[in-house]
Design an enzyme around this catalytic site. Structure first.
Site, PDB file in Angstrom:
ATOM      1  N   LYS A  13       4.078   3.461  -1.869  1.00  0.00           N
ATOM      2  CA  LYS A  13       5.356   2.766  -2.117  1.00  0.00           C
ATOM      3  C   LYS A  13       5.267   1.305  -1.704  1.00  0.00           C
ATOM      4  O   LYS A  13       5.616   0.401  -2.454  1.00  0.00           O
ATOM      5  CB  LYS A  13       6.510   3.448  -1.349  1.00  0.00           C
ATOM      6  CG  LYS A  13       6.727   4.907  -1.708  1.00  0.00           C
ATOM      7  CD  LYS A  13       7.889   5.522  -0.945  1.00  0.00           C
ATOM      8  CE  LYS A  13       7.704   5.586   0.558  1.00  0.00           C
ATOM      9  NZ  LYS A  13       6.622   6.478   1.021  1.00  0.00           N
ATOM     10  N   ARG A  88      16.273   8.533   2.252  1.00  0.00           N
ATOM     11  CA  ARG A  88      15.324   9.587   2.590  1.00  0.00           C
ATOM     12  C   ARG A  88      16.024  10.920   2.832  1.00  0.00           C
ATOM     13  O   ARG A  88      15.363  11.911   3.118  1.00  0.00           O
ATOM     14  CB  ARG A  88      14.613   9.193   3.880  1.00  0.00           C
ATOM     15  CG  ARG A  88      13.226   8.644   3.661  1.00  0.00           C
ATOM     16  CD  ARG A  88      12.661   8.415   5.038  1.00  0.00           C
ATOM     17  NE  ARG A  88      11.252   8.296   5.083  1.00  0.00           N
ATOM     18  CZ  ARG A  88      10.621   7.128   4.968  1.00  0.00           C
ATOM     19  NH1 ARG A  88      11.275   6.034   4.717  1.00  0.00           N
ATOM     20  NH2 ARG A  88       9.321   7.097   5.092  1.00  0.00           N
ATOM     21  N   ARG A 127      -5.506   4.087   6.479  1.00  0.00           N
ATOM     22  CA  ARG A 127      -4.695   2.858   6.339  1.00  0.00           C
ATOM     23  C   ARG A 127      -4.821   1.977   7.578  1.00  0.00           C
ATOM     24  O   ARG A 127      -4.815   2.437   8.702  1.00  0.00           O
ATOM     25  CB  ARG A 127      -3.225   3.211   6.134  1.00  0.00           C
ATOM     26  CG  ARG A 127      -2.343   1.949   6.138  1.00  0.00           C
ATOM     27  CD  ARG A 127      -0.978   2.192   5.624  1.00  0.00           C
ATOM     28  NE  ARG A 127      -0.261   3.214   6.374  1.00  0.00           N
ATOM     29  CZ  ARG A 127       0.939   3.643   6.040  1.00  0.00           C
ATOM     30  NH1 ARG A 127       1.543   3.157   4.987  1.00  0.00           N
ATOM     31  NH2 ARG A 127       1.535   4.574   6.758  1.00  0.00           N
ATOM     32  N   ARG A 159      -1.095   2.126  12.481  1.00  0.00           N
ATOM     33  CA  ARG A 159       0.243   2.571  12.867  1.00  0.00           C
ATOM     34  C   ARG A 159       0.161   3.830  13.721  1.00  0.00           C
ATOM     35  O   ARG A 159      -0.659   4.701  13.455  1.00  0.00           O
ATOM     36  CB  ARG A 159       1.075   2.858  11.605  1.00  0.00           C
ATOM     37  CG  ARG A 159       1.766   1.639  11.060  1.00  0.00           C
ATOM     38  CD  ARG A 159       2.408   1.848   9.709  1.00  0.00           C
ATOM     39  NE  ARG A 159       3.227   3.049   9.555  1.00  0.00           N
ATOM     40  CZ  ARG A 159       3.939   3.323   8.462  1.00  0.00           C
ATOM     41  NH1 ARG A 159       3.934   2.456   7.446  1.00  0.00           N
ATOM     42  NH2 ARG A 159       4.643   4.412   8.365  1.00  0.00           N
ATOM     43  N   ARG A 170       5.078  14.158   9.270  1.00  0.00           N
ATOM     44  CA  ARG A 170       5.768  13.343   8.246  1.00  0.00           C
ATOM     45  C   ARG A 170       5.779  14.047   6.895  1.00  0.00           C
ATOM     46  O   ARG A 170       6.762  13.984   6.169  1.00  0.00           O
ATOM     47  CB  ARG A 170       5.099  11.974   8.116  1.00  0.00           C
ATOM     48  CG  ARG A 170       5.504  11.021   9.230  1.00  0.00           C
ATOM     49  CD  ARG A 170       4.486   9.958   9.416  1.00  0.00           C
ATOM     50  NE  ARG A 170       4.456   9.000   8.329  1.00  0.00           N
ATOM     51  CZ  ARG A 170       3.413   8.213   8.067  1.00  0.00           C
ATOM     52  NH1 ARG A 170       2.314   8.292   8.791  1.00  0.00           N
ATOM     53  NH2 ARG A 170       3.469   7.355   7.083  1.00  0.00           N
TER      54      ARG A 170
HETATM   55  P1  AP5 Z   1       1.222   2.523   1.365  1.00  0.00           P
HETATM   56  O1  AP5 Z   1       1.549   1.664   0.208  1.00  0.00           O
HETATM   57  O2  AP5 Z   1       1.243   1.938   2.718  1.00  0.00           O
HETATM   58  O3  AP5 Z   1       2.073   3.887   1.294  1.00  0.00           O
HETATM   59  P2  AP5 Z   1       3.606   4.165   1.539  1.00  0.00           P
HETATM   60  O4  AP5 Z   1       4.084   5.068   0.460  1.00  0.00           O
HETATM   61  O5  AP5 Z   1       4.352   2.893   1.769  1.00  0.00           O
HETATM   62  O6  AP5 Z   1       3.469   5.024   2.856  1.00  0.00           O
HETATM   63  P3  AP5 Z   1       4.214   4.889   4.259  1.00  0.00           P
HETATM   64  O7  AP5 Z   1       3.398   5.642   5.277  1.00  0.00           O
HETATM   65  O8  AP5 Z   1       4.532   3.479   4.593  1.00  0.00           O
HETATM   66  O9  AP5 Z   1       5.447   5.688   3.984  1.00  0.00           O
HETATM   67  P4  AP5 Z   1       6.379   6.296   4.974  1.00  0.00           P
HETATM   68  O10 AP5 Z   1       7.361   6.746   4.026  1.00  0.00           O
HETATM   69  O11 AP5 Z   1       5.866   7.334   5.876  1.00  0.00           O
HETATM   70  O12 AP5 Z   1       6.634   5.133   6.039  1.00  0.00           O
HETATM   71  P5  AP5 Z   1       7.784   4.096   6.265  1.00  0.00           P
HETATM   72  O13 AP5 Z   1       7.199   2.870   6.794  1.00  0.00           O
HETATM   73  O14 AP5 Z   1       8.670   4.035   5.083  1.00  0.00           O
HETATM   74  O15 AP5 Z   1      -0.248   3.154   1.085  1.00  0.00           O
HETATM   75  C1  AP5 Z   1      -0.842   4.058   2.017  1.00  0.00           C
HETATM   76  C2  AP5 Z   1      -2.359   3.776   2.087  1.00  0.00           C
HETATM   77  O16 AP5 Z   1      -2.959   4.138   0.846  1.00  0.00           O
HETATM   78  C3  AP5 Z   1      -2.718   2.303   2.296  1.00  0.00           C
HETATM   79  O17 AP5 Z   1      -3.872   2.266   3.085  1.00  0.00           O
HETATM   80  C4  AP5 Z   1      -3.009   1.778   0.873  1.00  0.00           C
HETATM   81  O18 AP5 Z   1      -3.920   0.709   0.882  1.00  0.00           O
HETATM   82  C5  AP5 Z   1      -3.591   3.027   0.215  1.00  0.00           C
HETATM   83  N1  AP5 Z   1      -3.255   3.142  -1.220  1.00  0.00           N
HETATM   84  C6  AP5 Z   1      -2.081   2.795  -1.828  1.00  0.00           C
HETATM   85  N2  AP5 Z   1      -2.117   3.116  -3.142  1.00  0.00           N
HETATM   86  C7  AP5 Z   1      -3.357   3.691  -3.357  1.00  0.00           C
HETATM   87  C8  AP5 Z   1      -3.998   4.247  -4.510  1.00  0.00           C
HETATM   88  N3  AP5 Z   1      -3.387   4.286  -5.706  1.00  0.00           N
HETATM   89  N4  AP5 Z   1      -5.242   4.751  -4.366  1.00  0.00           N
HETATM   90  C9  AP5 Z   1      -5.867   4.727  -3.158  1.00  0.00           C
HETATM   91  N5  AP5 Z   1      -5.303   4.233  -2.022  1.00  0.00           N
HETATM   92  C10 AP5 Z   1      -4.058   3.717  -2.128  1.00  0.00           C
HETATM   93  O19 AP5 Z   1       8.595   4.823   7.430  1.00  0.00           O
HETATM   94  C11 AP5 Z   1       8.036   5.005   8.701  1.00  0.00           C
HETATM   95  C12 AP5 Z   1       8.993   5.759   9.584  1.00  0.00           C
HETATM   96  O20 AP5 Z   1      10.207   4.994   9.749  1.00  0.00           O
HETATM   97  C13 AP5 Z   1       9.467   7.111   9.059  1.00  0.00           C
HETATM   98  O21 AP5 Z   1       8.564   8.154   9.341  1.00  0.00           O
HETATM   99  C14 AP5 Z   1      10.805   7.259   9.802  1.00  0.00           C
HETATM  100  O22 AP5 Z   1      10.592   7.617  11.129  1.00  0.00           O
HETATM  101  C15 AP5 Z   1      11.345   5.840   9.784  1.00  0.00           C
HETATM  102  N6  AP5 Z   1      12.192   5.559   8.597  1.00  0.00           N
HETATM  103  C16 AP5 Z   1      11.977   4.629   7.633  1.00  0.00           C
HETATM  104  N7  AP5 Z   1      12.927   4.673   6.689  1.00  0.00           N
HETATM  105  C17 AP5 Z   1      13.775   5.656   7.076  1.00  0.00           C
HETATM  106  C18 AP5 Z   1      14.945   6.210   6.499  1.00  0.00           C
HETATM  107  N8  AP5 Z   1      15.440   5.761   5.347  1.00  0.00           N
HETATM  108  N9  AP5 Z   1      15.562   7.222   7.162  1.00  0.00           N
HETATM  109  C19 AP5 Z   1      15.105   7.675   8.348  1.00  0.00           C
HETATM  110  N10 AP5 Z   1      13.991   7.219   8.933  1.00  0.00           N
HETATM  111  C20 AP5 Z   1      13.323   6.211   8.306  1.00  0.00           C
HETATM  112 MG    MG Z   2       5.337   2.008   3.403  1.00  0.00          MG
END
Ligand code: AP5
Ligand code: MG
Length: 215
Positions: A13, A88, A127, A159, A170
């Site tokens: 994402k 979410r 990552r 992270r 997660r």
């Molecule tokens: P990346 O693009 O970083 O993936 P992502 O989908 O953004 O994954 P996240 O881990 O950031 O999602 P998340 O939903 O757990 O975390 P968030 O920060 O939102 O890509 C991942 C890796 O793959 C990278 O190394 C990239 O280079 C690689 N990659 C990408 N595309 C690729 C491809 N096509 N092929 C190969 N490799 C690829 O949330 C973190 C925490 O915050 C949550 O767990 C929760 O505690 C809290 N939080 C955030 N938002 C909320 C909410 N709305 N409600 C409640 N808690 C929340």
């Molecule tokens: Mg992300």
């Protein structure tokens, strides 16, 4: 254009959001980035969120709804926005709908990036992040110069929630609390499924083809 990026942790994402936001000049609103910034700045919100995040749990809905309401009220969202990591849960989606209805606005498209669990674990465990929020991957997406971010030249880190146990949690939390949003938005007729098993540019091309309809 108002877009939501949906998908499990590690689906890509953030990676795609950065590119889409640049192409369409949209503010990229990542609730994960906002929360991490609050943790780094030792704010009250950051303090509240930290233990949930490091365990891989969701931060309570009331805090997220407050964050998103404030963020969407800013002027840069008047011409559209790109949400990454919000909503979410169903209550978060309902709250978003209420906020947008109040300002006569709506979501145009929900892009749901689909990736299987095995691939997600590989993406998350490899990552590495930079302080500007850009993510790379030790194999799939390496920076131009080893250990140095292409944009901020900042410090590389992993992270806390990209450790094995938090990743497992997660994924379980996603299935229980976030996956129901797929049906929620399908019923509204605005869901677009994206095959996330491709490489980064292949996924981006597919997304561009879909967004042409809304532009
Ligand atoms: P990346 O693009 O970083 O993936 P992502 O989908 O953004 O994954 P996240 O881990 O950031 O999602 P998340 O939903 O757990 O975390 P968030 O920060 O939102 O890509 C991942 C890796 O793959 C990278 O190394 C990239 O280079 C690689 N990659 C990408 N595309 C690729 C491809 N096509 N092929 C190969 N490799 C690829 O949330 C973190 C925490 O915050 C949550 O767990 C929760 O505690 C809290 N939080 C955030 N938002 C909320 C909410 N709305 N409600 C409640 N808690 C929340
Ligand atoms: Mg992300």
């Amino acid at each position: 254009m108002n877009i939501i990026l949906l998908g499990p942790p590690g689906a890509g994402k953030g990676t795609q959001a950065k590119k889409i936001a640049e192409t369409y000049s949209l503010p990229h609103i990542s609730t994960g980035d906002i929360l991490r910034e609050n943790i780094n700045n030792d704010t009250k919100l950051g303090l509240n969120a930290k233990s949930f995040m490091s365990r891989g749990e969701l931060v309570p809905d009331n805090l997220l709804i407050m964050i998103i309401k404030e963020r969407l009220s800013r002027n840069d969202c008047l011409k559209g926005f790109l949400l990454d990591g919000y909503p979410r849960t169903i209550p978060q989606a309902d709250a978003l709908q209420m906020i947008l209805t109040e300002s006569n606005n709506k979501i145009d498209a929900v892009l749901n990036i689909e990736v299987d669990d095995e691939e997600l674990i590989q993406r998350l465990s490899g990552r590495r992040m930079f302080s500007c929020g850009t993510s790379y991957h030790v194999i799939f997406n390496v920076p131009e110069k080893e250990g140095i971010c292409n944009s901020c030249k900042g410090k590389l880190y992993q992270r806390d929630d990209d450790k094995a146990e938090a990743i497992r949690n997660r994924l379980a939390v996603y299935k229980k609390q976030t996956q129901p949003l797929i049906e929620y938005y399908q019923k509204k007729g605005i869901l677009q499924n994206i095959n996330g098993a491709k490489d980064i540019s292949g996924i981006y091309e597919d997304i561009m083809r879909i967004l042409e309809i809304y532009d």
